[in-house]
Design a protein around this motif. Sequence first.
Motif, PDB file in Angstrom:
ATOM      1  N   VAL A   3       0.854  -1.183   0.000  1.00 17.87           N
ATOM      2  CA  VAL A   3       0.000   0.000   0.000  1.00 17.87           C
ATOM      3  C   VAL A   3       0.893   1.239   0.000  1.00 17.87           C
ATOM      4  O   VAL A   3       1.757   1.393   0.868  1.00 17.87           O
ATOM      5  CB  VAL A   3      -0.946   0.009   1.222  1.00 17.87           C
ATOM      6  N   ILE A   4       0.674   2.097  -0.984  1.00 19.79           N
ATOM      7  CA  ILE A   4       1.454   3.319  -1.144  1.00 19.79           C
ATOM      8  C   ILE A   4       0.477   4.477  -1.063  1.00 19.79           C
ATOM      9  O   ILE A   4      -0.561   4.478  -1.726  1.00 19.79           O
ATOM     10  CB  ILE A   4       2.188   3.300  -2.497  1.00 19.79           C
ATOM     11  N   GLU A   5       0.808   5.473  -0.237  1.00 22.71           N
ATOM     12  CA  GLU A   5      -0.126   6.562   0.019  1.00 22.71           C
ATOM     13  C   GLU A   5       0.564   7.908  -0.103  1.00 22.71           C
ATOM     14  O   GLU A   5       1.725   8.055   0.293  1.00 22.71           O
ATOM     15  CB  GLU A   5      -0.679   6.379   1.442  1.00 22.71           C
ATOM     16  N   SER A   6      -0.150   8.877  -0.648  1.00 21.03           N
ATOM     17  CA  SER A   6       0.366  10.240  -0.767  1.00 21.03           C
ATOM     18  C   SER A   6      -0.803  11.202  -0.610  1.00 21.03           C
ATOM     19  O   SER A   6      -1.874  10.979  -1.177  1.00 21.03           O
ATOM     20  CB  SER A   6       1.035  10.423  -2.132  1.00 21.03           C
ATOM     21  N   SER A   7      -0.611  12.268   0.171  1.00 16.90           N
ATOM     22  CA  SER A   7      -1.689  13.233   0.428  1.00 16.90           C
ATOM     23  C   SER A   7      -1.251  14.647   0.098  1.00 16.90           C
ATOM     24  O   SER A   7      -0.058  14.961   0.112  1.00 16.90           O
ATOM     25  CB  SER A   7      -2.111  13.202   1.900  1.00 16.90           C
ATOM     26  N   THR A   8      -2.244  15.487  -0.159  1.00 20.59           N
ATOM     27  CA  THR A   8      -1.989  16.903  -0.385  1.00 20.59           C
ATOM     28  C   THR A   8      -3.194  17.697   0.080  1.00 20.59           C
ATOM     29  O   THR A   8      -4.295  17.172   0.163  1.00 20.59           O
ATOM     30  CB  THR A   8      -1.706  17.181  -1.884  1.00 20.59           C
ATOM     31  N   GLN A   9      -2.957  18.959   0.390  1.00 19.64           N
ATOM     32  CA  GLN A   9      -4.071  19.854   0.716  1.00 19.64           C
ATOM     33  C   GLN A   9      -4.312  20.754  -0.487  1.00 19.64           C
ATOM     34  O   GLN A   9      -3.370  21.307  -1.055  1.00 19.64           O
ATOM     35  CB  GLN A   9      -3.757  20.691   1.957  1.00 19.64           C
ATOM     36  N   VAL A  10      -5.573  20.874  -0.866  1.00 18.41           N
ATOM     37  CA  VAL A  10      -5.969  21.674  -2.023  1.00 18.41           C
ATOM     38  C   VAL A  10      -6.855  22.821  -1.545  1.00 18.41           C
ATOM     39  O   VAL A  10      -7.766  22.595  -0.748  1.00 18.41           O
ATOM     40  CB  VAL A  10      -6.724  20.794  -3.055  1.00 18.41           C
ATOM     41  N   ASN A  11      -6.580  24.021  -2.032  1.00 18.10           N
ATOM     42  CA  ASN A  11      -7.353  25.201  -1.624  1.00 18.10           C
ATOM     43  C   ASN A  11      -8.633  25.347  -2.441  1.00 18.10           C
ATOM     44  O   ASN A  11      -8.878  26.373  -3.070  1.00 18.10           O
ATOM     45  CB  ASN A  11      -6.489  26.464  -1.750  1.00 18.10           C
ATOM     46  N   LYS A 117       5.429   4.640  -5.817  1.00 14.57           N
ATOM     47  CA  LYS A 117       5.476   5.730  -4.835  1.00 14.57           C
ATOM     48  C   LYS A 117       5.697   7.059  -5.548  1.00 14.57           C
ATOM     49  O   LYS A 117       5.039   8.064  -5.239  1.00 14.57           O
ATOM     50  CB  LYS A 117       6.575   5.470  -3.795  1.00 14.57           C
ATOM     51  N   ASN A 118       6.614   7.068  -6.524  1.00 11.56           N
ATOM     52  CA  ASN A 118       6.862   8.290  -7.295  1.00 11.56           C
ATOM     53  C   ASN A 118       5.605   8.724  -8.039  1.00 11.56           C
ATOM     54  O   ASN A 118       5.310   9.919  -8.123  1.00 11.56           O
ATOM     55  CB  ASN A 118       8.012   8.083  -8.290  1.00 11.56           C
ATOM     56  N   LEU A 119       4.848   7.758  -8.585  1.00 13.22           N
ATOM     57  CA  LEU A 119       3.615   8.068  -9.298  1.00 13.22           C
ATOM     58  C   LEU A 119       2.594   8.693  -8.354  1.00 13.22           C
ATOM     59  O   LEU A 119       1.989   9.727  -8.663  1.00 13.22           O
ATOM     60  CB  LEU A 119       3.025   6.805  -9.938  1.00 13.22           C
ATOM     61  N   ALA A 120       2.391   8.092  -7.191  1.00 12.73           N
ATOM     62  CA  ALA A 120       1.423   8.630  -6.223  1.00 12.73           C
ATOM     63  C   ALA A 120       1.808  10.045  -5.803  1.00 12.73           C
ATOM     64  O   ALA A 120       0.963  10.949  -5.778  1.00 12.73           O
ATOM     65  CB  ALA A 120       1.324   7.706  -5.004  1.00 12.73           C
ATOM     66  N   ASP A 121       3.094  10.257  -5.499  1.00 10.92           N
ATOM     67  CA  ASP A 121       3.556  11.588  -5.092  1.00 10.92           C
ATOM     68  C   ASP A 121       3.389  12.599  -6.229  1.00 10.92           C
ATOM     69  O   ASP A 121       2.943  13.724  -6.008  1.00 10.92           O
ATOM     70  CB  ASP A 121       5.021  11.546  -4.654  1.00 10.92           C
ATOM     71  N   HIS A 122       3.737  12.189  -7.447  1.00  8.86           N
ATOM     72  CA  HIS A 122       3.620  13.082  -8.604  1.00  8.86           C
ATOM     73  C   HIS A 122       2.156  13.489  -8.812  1.00  8.86           C
ATOM     74  O   HIS A 122       1.863  14.663  -9.051  1.00  8.86           O
ATOM     75  CB  HIS A 122       4.166  12.397  -9.865  1.00  8.86           C
ATOM     76  N   GLN A 123       1.240  12.523  -8.703  1.00  5.98           N
ATOM     77  CA  GLN A 123      -0.164  12.826  -8.954  1.00  5.98           C
ATOM     78  C   GLN A 123      -0.740  13.763  -7.896  1.00  5.98           C
ATOM     79  O   GLN A 123      -1.506  14.666  -8.229  1.00  5.98           O
ATOM     80  CB  GLN A 123      -0.973  11.536  -9.059  1.00  5.98           C
ATOM     81  N   THR A 124      -0.383  13.580  -6.633  1.00  2.66           N
ATOM     82  CA  THR A 124      -0.917  14.492  -5.609  1.00  2.66           C
ATOM     83  C   THR A 124      -0.301  15.884  -5.769  1.00  2.66           C
ATOM     84  O   THR A 124      -0.997  16.890  -5.598  1.00  2.66           O
ATOM     85  CB  THR A 124      -0.693  13.960  -4.176  1.00  2.66           C
ATOM     86  N   GLU A 125       0.987  15.966  -6.123  1.00  2.22           N
ATOM     87  CA  GLU A 125       1.609  17.271  -6.350  1.00  2.22           C
ATOM     88  C   GLU A 125       0.930  17.986  -7.517  1.00  2.22           C
ATOM     89  O   GLU A 125       0.647  19.183  -7.430  1.00  2.22           O
ATOM     90  CB  GLU A 125       3.106  17.106  -6.648  1.00  2.22           C
ATOM     91  N   ARG A 126       0.692  17.283  -8.616  1.00  3.43           N
ATOM     92  CA  ARG A 126       0.049  17.877  -9.793  1.00  3.43           C
ATOM     93  C   ARG A 126      -1.378  18.329  -9.460  1.00  3.43           C
ATOM     94  O   ARG A 126      -1.806  19.383  -9.896  1.00  3.43           O
ATOM     95  CB  ARG A 126       0.038  16.898 -10.964  1.00  3.43           C
ATOM     96  N   LEU A 127      -2.105  17.511  -8.699  1.00  9.68           N
ATOM     97  CA  LEU A 127      -3.467  17.886  -8.309  1.00  9.68           C
ATOM     98  C   LEU A 127      -3.456  19.211  -7.573  1.00  9.68           C
ATOM     99  O   LEU A 127      -4.250  20.116  -7.862  1.00  9.68           O
ATOM    100  CB  LEU A 127      -4.097  16.795  -7.430  1.00  9.68           C
ATOM    101  N   SER A 128      -2.521  19.343  -6.641  1.00  4.42           N
ATOM    102  CA  SER A 128      -2.394  20.582  -5.875  1.00  4.42           C
ATOM    103  C   SER A 128      -2.040  21.755  -6.791  1.00  4.42           C
ATOM    104  O   SER A 128      -2.608  22.846  -6.670  1.00  4.42           O
ATOM    105  CB  SER A 128      -1.324  20.380  -4.799  1.00  4.42           C
ATOM    106  N   GLU A 129      -1.122  21.550  -7.740  1.00  2.00           N
ATOM    107  CA  GLU A 129      -0.721  22.618  -8.667  1.00  2.00           C
ATOM    108  C   GLU A 129      -1.893  23.046  -9.551  1.00  2.00           C
ATOM    109  O   GLU A 129      -2.094  24.240  -9.778  1.00  2.00           O
ATOM    110  CB  GLU A 129       0.428  22.141  -9.569  1.00  2.00           C
ATOM    111  N   ILE A 130      -2.644  22.087 -10.067  1.00  3.36           N
ATOM    112  CA  ILE A 130      -3.731  22.376 -11.006  1.00  3.36           C
ATOM    113  C   ILE A 130      -4.884  23.100 -10.326  1.00  3.36           C
ATOM    114  O   ILE A 130      -5.448  24.051 -10.863  1.00  3.36           O
ATOM    115  CB  ILE A 130      -4.232  21.083 -11.670  1.00  3.36           C
ATOM    116  N   LEU A 131      -5.260  22.644  -9.125  1.00  2.88           N
ATOM    117  CA  LEU A 131      -6.458  23.182  -8.472  1.00  2.88           C
ATOM    118  C   LEU A 131      -6.193  24.330  -7.511  1.00  2.88           C
ATOM    119  O   LEU A 131      -7.130  24.955  -7.024  1.00  2.88           O
ATOM    120  CB  LEU A 131      -7.209  22.047  -7.760  1.00  2.88           C
ATOM    121  N   ASN A 132      -4.938  24.623  -7.196  1.00  4.18           N
ATOM    122  CA  ASN A 132      -4.666  25.726  -6.264  1.00  4.18           C
ATOM    123  C   ASN A 132      -4.546  27.050  -6.988  1.00  4.18           C
ATOM    124  O   ASN A 132      -4.358  27.186  -8.120  1.00  4.18           O
ATOM    125  CB  ASN A 132      -3.402  25.467  -5.443  1.00  4.18           C
TER     126      ASN A 132
END
Length: 132
Positions: A3-11, A117-132
């Motif tokens: 199980v690989i997990e990555s989180s981000t906060q989105v504004n 793990k790199n994929l999960a981290d990349h996707q959460t970072e991109r989500l934050s960049e796109i929606l913030n």
Amino acid sequence: MTVIESSTQVNQPVEKVYAFLADMNNHQQLMPENIYNWTSTVDDASFTIQNMAKLSIKISSRIPNQELIAIPAEKAPFDMELKWTVADNGDGTTTATHIISADLNMMMKMLAAGPLKNLADHQTERLSEILN
């Protein structure tokens, strides 16, 4: 099960984050550069991972404004589940968590755990960049 997990906060409010994630067409924006041959609809996507494999995934479960689960639509090299959860932080922001669960034997774990793990981290970072 690995199980690989990555989180981000989105504004953004939880409804907006969930709506973005619920449409597989948007997921191309979250992918790293080594993904190509992308095709998608609202419910599924297929793509090629450079030097690895062609994958096809489909949404298997949606819980509005809470959770989205995608699984392989065709036979994959190993069983896996891609889950996004979104949680309202109560202040107009959302915590988005990407969880990749993969049934990897020891050899596959050594090869695939790092890239997953790199994929999960990349996707959460991109989500934050796109929606913030």
